[in-house]
Design a protein around this motif. Structure first.
Motif, PDB file in Angstrom:
ATOM      1  N   UNK A 173      -7.539  29.282  12.822  1.00 57.25           N
ATOM      2  CA  UNK A 173      -8.650  28.539  13.289  1.00 57.25           C
ATOM      3  C   UNK A 173      -9.925  29.510  13.107  1.00 57.25           C
ATOM      4  N   UNK A 174     -10.009  30.628  13.295  1.00 62.67           N
ATOM      5  CA  UNK A 174     -10.822  31.526  13.227  1.00 62.67           C
ATOM      6  C   UNK A 174     -11.432  31.592  11.806  1.00 62.67           C
ATOM      7  N   UNK A 175     -10.333  31.647  10.805  1.00 58.85           N
ATOM      8  CA  UNK A 175     -10.728  31.949   9.447  1.00 58.85           C
ATOM      9  C   UNK A 175     -10.516  33.508   8.994  1.00 58.85           C
ATOM     10  N   UNK A 176      -9.874  34.202   9.854  1.00 62.71           N
ATOM     11  CA  UNK A 176      -9.955  35.633   9.559  1.00 62.71           C
ATOM     12  C   UNK A 176      -8.922  36.142  10.753  1.00 62.71           C
ATOM     13  N   UNK A 193      -4.598  34.134   7.266  1.00 62.14           N
ATOM     14  CA  UNK A 193      -3.528  33.443   6.988  1.00 62.14           C
ATOM     15  C   UNK A 193      -3.805  32.234   6.243  1.00 62.14           C
ATOM     16  N   UNK A 194      -4.899  31.829   6.141  1.00 58.23           N
ATOM     17  CA  UNK A 194      -5.341  30.781   5.213  1.00 58.23           C
ATOM     18  C   UNK A 194      -5.030  31.057   3.781  1.00 58.23           C
ATOM     19  N   UNK A 195      -5.117  32.170   3.225  1.00 58.88           N
ATOM     20  CA  UNK A 195      -4.792  32.642   1.899  1.00 58.88           C
ATOM     21  C   UNK A 195      -3.353  32.628   1.915  1.00 58.88           C
ATOM     22  N   UNK A 196      -2.732  33.219   2.768  1.00 59.10           N
ATOM     23  CA  UNK A 196      -1.072  33.146   2.509  1.00 59.10           C
ATOM     24  C   UNK A 196      -0.799  31.660   2.580  1.00 59.10           C
ATOM     25  N   UNK A 197      -1.256  30.654   3.493  1.00 60.62           N
ATOM     26  CA  UNK A 197      -0.765  29.439   3.427  1.00 60.62           C
ATOM     27  C   UNK A 197      -0.997  28.915   2.010  1.00 60.62           C
ATOM     28  N   UNK A 198      -2.095  29.138   1.515  1.00 60.06           N
ATOM     29  CA  UNK A 198      -2.683  28.515   0.014  1.00 60.06           C
ATOM     30  C   UNK A 198      -1.441  28.889  -0.933  1.00 60.06           C
ATOM     31  N   UNK A 239      -3.052  23.317  12.427  1.00 61.61           N
ATOM     32  CA  UNK A 239      -2.487  22.460  11.584  1.00 61.61           C
ATOM     33  C   UNK A 239      -3.588  21.593  11.106  1.00 61.61           C
ATOM     34  N   UNK A 240      -4.417  20.951  11.629  1.00 68.68           N
ATOM     35  CA  UNK A 240      -5.589  20.074  11.403  1.00 68.68           C
ATOM     36  C   UNK A 240      -6.456  20.963  10.382  1.00 68.68           C
ATOM     37  N   UNK A 241      -6.514  22.070  10.843  1.00 71.08           N
ATOM     38  CA  UNK A 241      -7.639  22.876   9.926  1.00 71.08           C
ATOM     39  C   UNK A 241      -6.912  23.260   8.498  1.00 71.08           C
ATOM     40  N   UNK A 242      -5.848  23.329   8.351  1.00 70.98           N
ATOM     41  CA  UNK A 242      -5.183  23.371   6.941  1.00 70.98           C
ATOM     42  C   UNK A 242      -5.509  22.151   6.222  1.00 70.98           C
ATOM     43  N   UNK A 243      -5.189  20.852   7.004  1.00 70.09           N
ATOM     44  CA  UNK A 243      -6.015  19.721   6.390  1.00 70.09           C
ATOM     45  C   UNK A 243      -7.343  19.600   5.821  1.00 70.09           C
ATOM     46  N   UNK A 244      -8.211  20.210   6.729  1.00 68.83           N
ATOM     47  CA  UNK A 244      -9.420  20.076   6.442  1.00 68.83           C
ATOM     48  C   UNK A 244      -9.759  21.024   5.375  1.00 68.83           C
ATOM     49  N   UNK A 245      -9.150  22.071   5.199  1.00 66.21           N
ATOM     50  CA  UNK A 245      -9.541  23.158   4.033  1.00 66.21           C
ATOM     51  C   UNK A 245      -8.826  22.694   2.687  1.00 66.21           C
ATOM     52  N   UNK A 303       8.338  33.533   7.251  1.00 68.69           N
ATOM     53  CA  UNK A 303       7.232  34.368   7.438  1.00 68.69           C
ATOM     54  C   UNK A 303       6.726  33.414   8.424  1.00 68.69           C
ATOM     55  N   UNK A 304       5.991  34.014   9.704  1.00 69.67           N
ATOM     56  CA  UNK A 304       5.497  33.280  10.785  1.00 69.67           C
ATOM     57  C   UNK A 304       3.977  33.896  10.691  1.00 69.67           C
ATOM     58  N   UNK A 305       2.892  33.031  10.591  1.00 73.62           N
ATOM     59  CA  UNK A 305       1.746  33.621  10.770  1.00 73.62           C
ATOM     60  C   UNK A 305       1.201  33.185  12.075  1.00 73.62           C
ATOM     61  N   UNK A 306      -0.219  33.626  12.476  1.00 73.59           N
ATOM     62  CA  UNK A 306      -0.776  33.327  13.613  1.00 73.59           C
ATOM     63  C   UNK A 306      -1.751  32.222  13.459  1.00 73.59           C
ATOM     64  N   UNK A 307      -1.822  31.057  14.482  1.00 75.43           N
ATOM     65  CA  UNK A 307      -2.384  29.822  14.515  1.00 75.43           C
ATOM     66  C   UNK A 307      -3.868  30.159  14.652  1.00 75.43           C
ATOM     67  N   UNK A 308      -4.000  31.178  15.727  1.00 73.37           N
ATOM     68  CA  UNK A 308      -5.576  31.650  15.953  1.00 73.37           C
ATOM     69  C   UNK A 308      -6.414  32.025  14.637  1.00 73.37           C
TER      70      UNK A 308
END
Length: 381
Positions: A269-272, A280-285, A305-311, A261-266
């Motif tokens: 970053x955007x949050x949507x 994408x953050x929901x799928x990563x979670x 990547x850093x945003x995933x850490x921050x969240x 599964x490949x998701x978009x980094x933007x």
């Protein structure tokens, strides 16, 4: 390629940080000693492997019809990649009825330019062909291009607005897309309608071309899966990569079957999603992501990547794996994506305070360096 060691930095290994020395020689990470550079205050991480990005387009054609020096655009693209810590880049080029920068003529120029430039730059430039599923009359030409240019990854898209065409409604953004293709809106719509009308021929044609490409060892994927059934159909064709699934159901179907599964980094970053699809953050979670791609913005992977850490979604090591080891694994590039003896010396060196890329080393060659870190390398002598 240079023989060099580093000390004083934190090093991101597969499972986390350590502060031991690191050395490289002959383009590889080595256990031996070498002249050392003091990198106190910096972090060394695996070079980013970008599994899908079309940000190169603005270098190839910064203004429609303005430049024809395509090779210079690829050189500029390689510099931007390195400035963002990307050491391997899959340049995703359309082969589509849409024409313009997505048409076969432009694609051929991109492929030729990459072939000419790739041996001269440190960043490893690779090609992905994005084939439109209903572009039936061009399948043979696309396959010939895949063979000619040694393309090892093909992803299938369908950008026809079937519902609107079937309902007799004008497709969205018709005039703008027609202008980009060099057609009148009327001609563009007529072509789209003709392609839509041949949709019954598409499944068998896709079955056949996927079988031929898989037999040649080409890595296959689908784009924008919406349902579990979509994913099942593509999996049956040998396409085990699901790029940017649009729904949780499609992503769960991919993950449950072991598809990549490949998701978009933007998107992270955007949050949507800019297109209104699942975040994408929901799928990563939910554990439904193997790799993050630059998509259209090369700074996005590191920032995501850093945003995933921050969240609080992932640890630093797990987040960075989504842009290094994860994509390398999906691409079958087992010689990179991690920092370990014997692997390629692909390194992103970040200022620990700002998390900005200060230097990038690709295959043991300096691909990018900026600011105060340069004095550290000069002082090693």
């Amino acid at each position: 390629m240079i023989a060099l060691g580093f000390e004083g930095a934190r090093v991101m290994r597969h499972d986390g940080w350590d502060d031991g020395p690191l050395a490289m020689a002959q383009g590889r990470i080595v256990d031996g000693d070498a002249p050392r550079v003091d990198l106190s205050g910096y972090d060394i991480l695996p070079g980013i492997v970008d599994i899908h990005g079309d940000g190169f387009e603005r270098h190839m054609a910064p203004r429609r019809g303005a430049l024809r020096e395509r090779a210079s655009g690829i050189v500029a693209c390689a510099a931007e990649l390195a400035a963002n810590g990307i050491t391997t880049a899959m340049l995703a080029q359309f082969w589509s009825w849409e024409g313009g920068m997505r048409g076969p003529e432009f694609a051929t120029e991109v492929f030729a330019s990459v072939q000419a430039v790739a041996p001269t730059v440190p960043v490893d430039l690779r090609l992905q062909l994005r084939l439109e599923t209903h572009f039936l009359d061009s399948f043979a030409d696309a396959e010939a291009a895949i063979d000619r240019w040694g393309i090892r990854q093909v992803v299938f898209n369908d950008h026809l607005q079937h519902d609107r065409i079937a309902a007799g409604r004008k497709p969205q953004r018709l005039t703008g897309q027609a202008l980009k293709s060099g057609r009148s809106p009327e001609a563009h719509l007529a072509m789209m309608t003709a392609l839509h009308d041949r949709r019954a021929e598409v499944p068998a044609a896709l079955d056949a071309i996927c079988a031929r490409l898989a037999a040649k060892g080409v890595n296959l994927g689908s784009h924008d899966d919406r349902t579990a059934n979509d994913r099942a159909i593509w999996r049956a064709r040998g396409a085990r990569l699901s790029e940017f699934p649009e729904t949780a159901a499609a992503a769960r179907a991919a993950g449950g079957a072991g598809d990549g599964i490949v998701l978009g980094a933007p998107n992270v970053v955007r949050g949507a999603s800019h297109a209104g699809n699942i975040a994408a953050a929901d799928l990563i979670a939910a554990g439904l992501c193997d790799a993050l791609a630059s998509d259209y913005h090369y700074p996005a992977p590191a920032r995501a990547a850093w945003r995933c850490v921050e969240l609080g979604l992932l640890s630093e090591a797990a987040a960075w794996r989504l842009i290094s080891d994860g994509p390398a694994r999906l691409l079958g590039l087992h010689d990179r994506g991690r920092i370990a003896p014997g692997l390629r010396a692909d390194l992103a060196i970040l200022d620990r305070r700002t998390r900005r890329v200060a230097a990038t080393i690709a295959g043991g060659r300096i691909a990018w360096m900026s600011g105060d870190i340069a004095s550290r390398f000069i002082a090693r002598g």
